[in-house]
Design an enzyme around this catalytic site. Structure first.
Site, PDB file in Angstrom:
ATOM      1  N   ASP A  91      46.458  34.450  18.451  1.00 23.76           N
ATOM      2  CA  ASP A  91      47.438  34.634  19.518  1.00 23.76           C
ATOM      3  C   ASP A  91      48.388  35.767  19.154  1.00 23.76           C
ATOM      4  O   ASP A  91      49.100  35.700  18.146  1.00 23.76           O
ATOM      5  CB  ASP A  91      48.195  33.305  19.697  1.00 23.76           C
ATOM      6  CG  ASP A  91      49.046  33.319  20.933  1.00 23.76           C
ATOM      7  OD1 ASP A  91      49.995  34.116  20.994  1.00 23.76           O
ATOM      8  OD2 ASP A  91      48.743  32.543  21.851  1.00 23.76           O
ATOM      9  N   GLU A 143      42.262  39.028  38.895  1.00 26.00           N
ATOM     10  CA  GLU A 143      40.828  38.932  39.184  1.00 26.00           C
ATOM     11  C   GLU A 143      40.542  37.972  40.335  1.00 26.00           C
ATOM     12  O   GLU A 143      39.634  38.193  41.132  1.00 26.00           O
ATOM     13  CB  GLU A 143      40.084  38.483  37.918  1.00 26.00           C
ATOM     14  CG  GLU A 143      40.030  39.560  36.855  1.00 26.00           C
ATOM     15  CD  GLU A 143      39.867  39.019  35.451  1.00 26.00           C
ATOM     16  OE1 GLU A 143      40.855  38.511  34.886  1.00 26.00           O
ATOM     17  OE2 GLU A 143      38.753  39.099  34.913  1.00 26.00           O
ATOM     18  N   GLY A 202      46.749  39.707  29.202  1.00 26.30           N
ATOM     19  CA  GLY A 202      47.915  39.028  28.613  1.00 26.30           C
ATOM     20  C   GLY A 202      48.659  39.882  27.597  1.00 26.30           C
ATOM     21  O   GLY A 202      49.892  39.945  27.606  1.00 26.30           O
ATOM     22  N   HIS A 260      34.436  42.193  32.161  1.00 25.72           N
ATOM     23  CA  HIS A 260      35.796  42.367  32.707  1.00 25.72           C
ATOM     24  C   HIS A 260      35.812  43.347  33.882  1.00 25.72           C
ATOM     25  O   HIS A 260      36.856  43.940  34.194  1.00 25.72           O
ATOM     26  CB  HIS A 260      36.788  42.916  31.658  1.00 25.72           C
ATOM     27  CG  HIS A 260      37.117  41.968  30.542  1.00 25.72           C
ATOM     28  ND1 HIS A 260      37.325  42.393  29.260  1.00 25.72           N
ATOM     29  CD2 HIS A 260      37.266  40.629  30.522  1.00 25.72           C
ATOM     30  CE1 HIS A 260      37.596  41.357  28.493  1.00 25.72           C
ATOM     31  NE2 HIS A 260      37.558  40.263  29.243  1.00 25.72           N
ATOM     32  N   ASN A 295      35.715  29.435  39.103  1.00 26.17           N
ATOM     33  CA  ASN A 295      35.298  30.083  37.860  1.00 26.17           C
ATOM     34  C   ASN A 295      34.782  28.986  36.932  1.00 26.17           C
ATOM     35  O   ASN A 295      35.568  28.266  36.320  1.00 26.17           O
ATOM     36  CB  ASN A 295      36.506  30.812  37.253  1.00 26.17           C
ATOM     37  CG  ASN A 295      36.159  31.523  35.955  1.00 26.17           C
ATOM     38  OD1 ASN A 295      35.038  31.398  35.453  1.00 26.17           O
ATOM     39  ND2 ASN A 295      37.113  32.256  35.416  1.00 26.17           N
ATOM     40  N   ARG A 302      36.915  37.654  18.320  1.00 19.74           N
ATOM     41  CA  ARG A 302      35.683  38.456  18.186  1.00 19.74           C
ATOM     42  C   ARG A 302      35.978  39.712  17.386  1.00 19.74           C
ATOM     43  O   ARG A 302      37.055  40.302  17.512  1.00 19.74           O
ATOM     44  CB  ARG A 302      35.141  38.854  19.554  1.00 19.74           C
ATOM     45  CG  ARG A 302      34.692  37.677  20.405  1.00 19.74           C
ATOM     46  CD  ARG A 302      33.963  38.191  21.647  1.00 19.74           C
ATOM     47  NE  ARG A 302      33.864  37.169  22.644  1.00 19.74           N
ATOM     48  CZ  ARG A 302      34.413  37.231  23.873  1.00 19.74           C
ATOM     49  NH1 ARG A 302      35.080  38.315  24.239  1.00 19.74           N
ATOM     50  NH2 ARG A 302      34.276  36.239  24.712  1.00 19.74           N
ATOM     51  N   GLY A 362      48.167  43.359  27.131  1.00 19.90           N
ATOM     52  CA  GLY A 362      48.512  44.645  27.751  1.00 19.90           C
ATOM     53  C   GLY A 362      49.718  44.532  28.674  1.00 19.90           C
ATOM     54  O   GLY A 362      50.538  45.457  28.758  1.00 19.90           O
ATOM     55  N   GLY A 402      39.981  38.065  25.146  1.00 21.61           N
ATOM     56  CA  GLY A 402      38.873  39.023  25.147  1.00 21.61           C
ATOM     57  C   GLY A 402      39.464  40.374  25.527  1.00 21.61           C
ATOM     58  O   GLY A 402      40.456  40.422  26.254  1.00 21.61           O
ATOM     59  N   ARG A 438      33.164  33.444  40.456  1.00 21.34           N
ATOM     60  CA  ARG A 438      33.065  34.439  39.383  1.00 21.34           C
ATOM     61  C   ARG A 438      31.735  34.208  38.666  1.00 21.34           C
ATOM     62  O   ARG A 438      31.424  33.085  38.259  1.00 21.34           O
ATOM     63  CB  ARG A 438      34.200  34.258  38.392  1.00 21.34           C
ATOM     64  CG  ARG A 438      34.044  35.184  37.216  1.00 21.34           C
ATOM     65  CD  ARG A 438      34.905  34.784  36.063  1.00 21.34           C
ATOM     66  NE  ARG A 438      34.689  35.695  34.955  1.00 21.34           N
ATOM     67  CZ  ARG A 438      34.705  35.318  33.684  1.00 21.34           C
ATOM     68  NH1 ARG A 438      34.920  34.069  33.353  1.00 21.34           N
ATOM     69  NH2 ARG A 438      34.511  36.198  32.744  1.00 21.34           N
TER      70      ARG A 438
END
Ligand code: AMP
Length: 411
Positions: free
Chosen positions: A284, A386, A332, A181, A11, A242, A334, A213, A92
């Protein structure tokens, strides 16, 4: 010690390269690591082998090629049980535009197509191309596979992906919603189907990937039919830094009234907004939960807005799906924040959600399972993976004449 096929998953970011050696059949991770600060003054590499951790600095000019060389010459050199069983390399790739709805074996045409999507992902796609080039040089005998973040969302219908802008912007310039995602939403869909005992092509879920994200996807019969990220990852949910959805009139206002230039606007919306911007404290979630519990008003407001906006999207996706077999939390936040899940389900009582406090508290730190009461709409926590999807796709696309080819991976 592994003796079965292994896949090297790469990645590549603009100044980092994450790597992992994974058994595609069960997701077992033997090696993982990251080369960081590439192209900067003090690049370094950190890695772990079977859980044992190591770190060292790299030469001052090190980039992706040097990280891969270090991986081959130092990390894998005395690990023939891994190195000699590598069957493919999975990359990725953030943006595949409209060209890729599935993972593909990389050849020159694929490289050109990734190059053509650079305008859509100017920070990521050039780094992926560097990583692909470096991996081709280091492992000329191994097939390389590209796994695209956008691919899973290529099933979205036109009414979900076309913006209400002059249509020529889509036709002539590819300006539309692509979503990201996708690899995580796909993993969660397949795992949810297993947990719900349904064939993947009959499962209907709402998948909320909440990390630094964040995006949410409506999945109908195993296929993405809408998702919250758009042309870029800025659209949709509130994220770590964001902003998610805002009035586009904001841009004109910032420019004409407050004299912001485009770079300042971009920096603000991408790096200084979201949880960080609202709380004026941190991006965070853990830090914000702690601060909110100690009475920090900005942290409380950031968490409130994050959860409220997420609940609104879940409501909207109930409207676009003919039925919802499960709401799934991953990423992270969820996977770990029982507080976020509690607040969101509390907001959704009118839609038939009812939390089970005990189950919700237990579903953390990698624990998978249901978190709602028996009367409620089904709600699941599913830790995403992933890298495993990338390893599986890469192994499945290996041509039969490749060294170490193992046909049982397809089973
Ligand atoms: P990711 O980008 O998927 O690694 O997710 C990063 C986010 O997950 C950060 O906001 C973390 O604060 C959040 N996170 C990780 N662990 C926890 C936890 N135990 N409780 C709440 N948030 C967490």
């Amino acid at each position: 010690m592994p003796t079965s096929s292994q896949v090297l998953v790469l990645n590549c970011g603009s100044s980092s390269l994450k790597f992992a050696v994974i058994d595609p059949r069960n997701g077992d991770l033997s090696v993982s690591g990251i080369g960081e600060a590439l192209g900067e003054e003090e690049p370094q590499i950190k890695w772990s082998i079977h859980g044992q951790k190591f770190a060292t600095s790299l030469p001052g000019d090190a980039r992706h090629t040097e990280v891969i060389r270090f991986l081959v010459e130092q990390i894998l050199n005395d690990k023939p049980e891994l190195r000699d069983h590598l069957v493919a390399i999975g990359h990725r790739v953030v943006h595949g535009g409209e060209k890729f709805s599935h993972s593909v074996l990389i050849n020159d045409a694929v490289i050109n197509a990734i190059q053509e999507c650079v305008a859509l992902a100017p920070l990521h796609n050039p780094a992926h191309l560097q990583g692909i080039q470096a991996a081709r040089e280091a492992f000329p005998e191994l097939p390389q596979v590209a796994v695209f973040d956008t691919a899973f969302h290529q099933s979205m219908p036109r009414h979900a992906f076309v913006y209400a802008l002059p249509f020529a912007l889509y036709r002539d310039h590819g300006i539309r919603r692509y979503g990201m995602h996708g690899t995580s939403h796909r993993f969660v869909t397949e795992r949810a189907a297993e947990l719900l005992n349904l064939p993947v092509n009959e499962v209907n879920i709402i998948s909320a990937h909440l990390g630094n994200g964040a995006s949410i996807t409506a999945i109908h019969n195993g296929r993405s039919i809408d998702t919250s990220m758009g042309l870029t990852p800025l659209e949709g949910l509130v994220m770590g830094t964001r902003c998610g959805d805002v009035d586009p009139g904001l841009l004109m206002h910032l420019s004409s009234r407050l004299d912001y230039c485009m770079k300042e606007i971009s920096d603000m919306l991408n790096k200084k907004s979201g949880l960080l911007g609202i709380s004026e404290l941190s991006n965070d979630c853990r830090a914000l939960e702690q601060a909110a519990s100690e009475g920090h008003d900005g942290a409380q407001l950031a968490m409130d807005i994050f959860c409220y906006r997420l609940a609104k999207y879940i409501g909207a996706y109930h409207a676009v799906l003919p039925q919802v077999d499960a709401l799934v939390f991953t990423g992270g936040i969820g996977e770990n924040s029982s507080l976020v899940r509690e607040k969101v389900l509390g907001q959704l009582r009118g839609l038939g959600y009812e939390l089970d406090l005990g189950k919700n508290a237990r579903a953390r730190f990698g624990e998978e399972g249901p978190i709602a009461s028996d009367r409620s709409c089904v709600t699941l926590v599913i830790p995403t993976n992933e890298e495993w999807v990338i390893a599986r796709d890469a192994a499945e696309l290996v041509p039969p004449d490749t060294p170490n080819h193992d046909p049982s991976v397809r089973e």
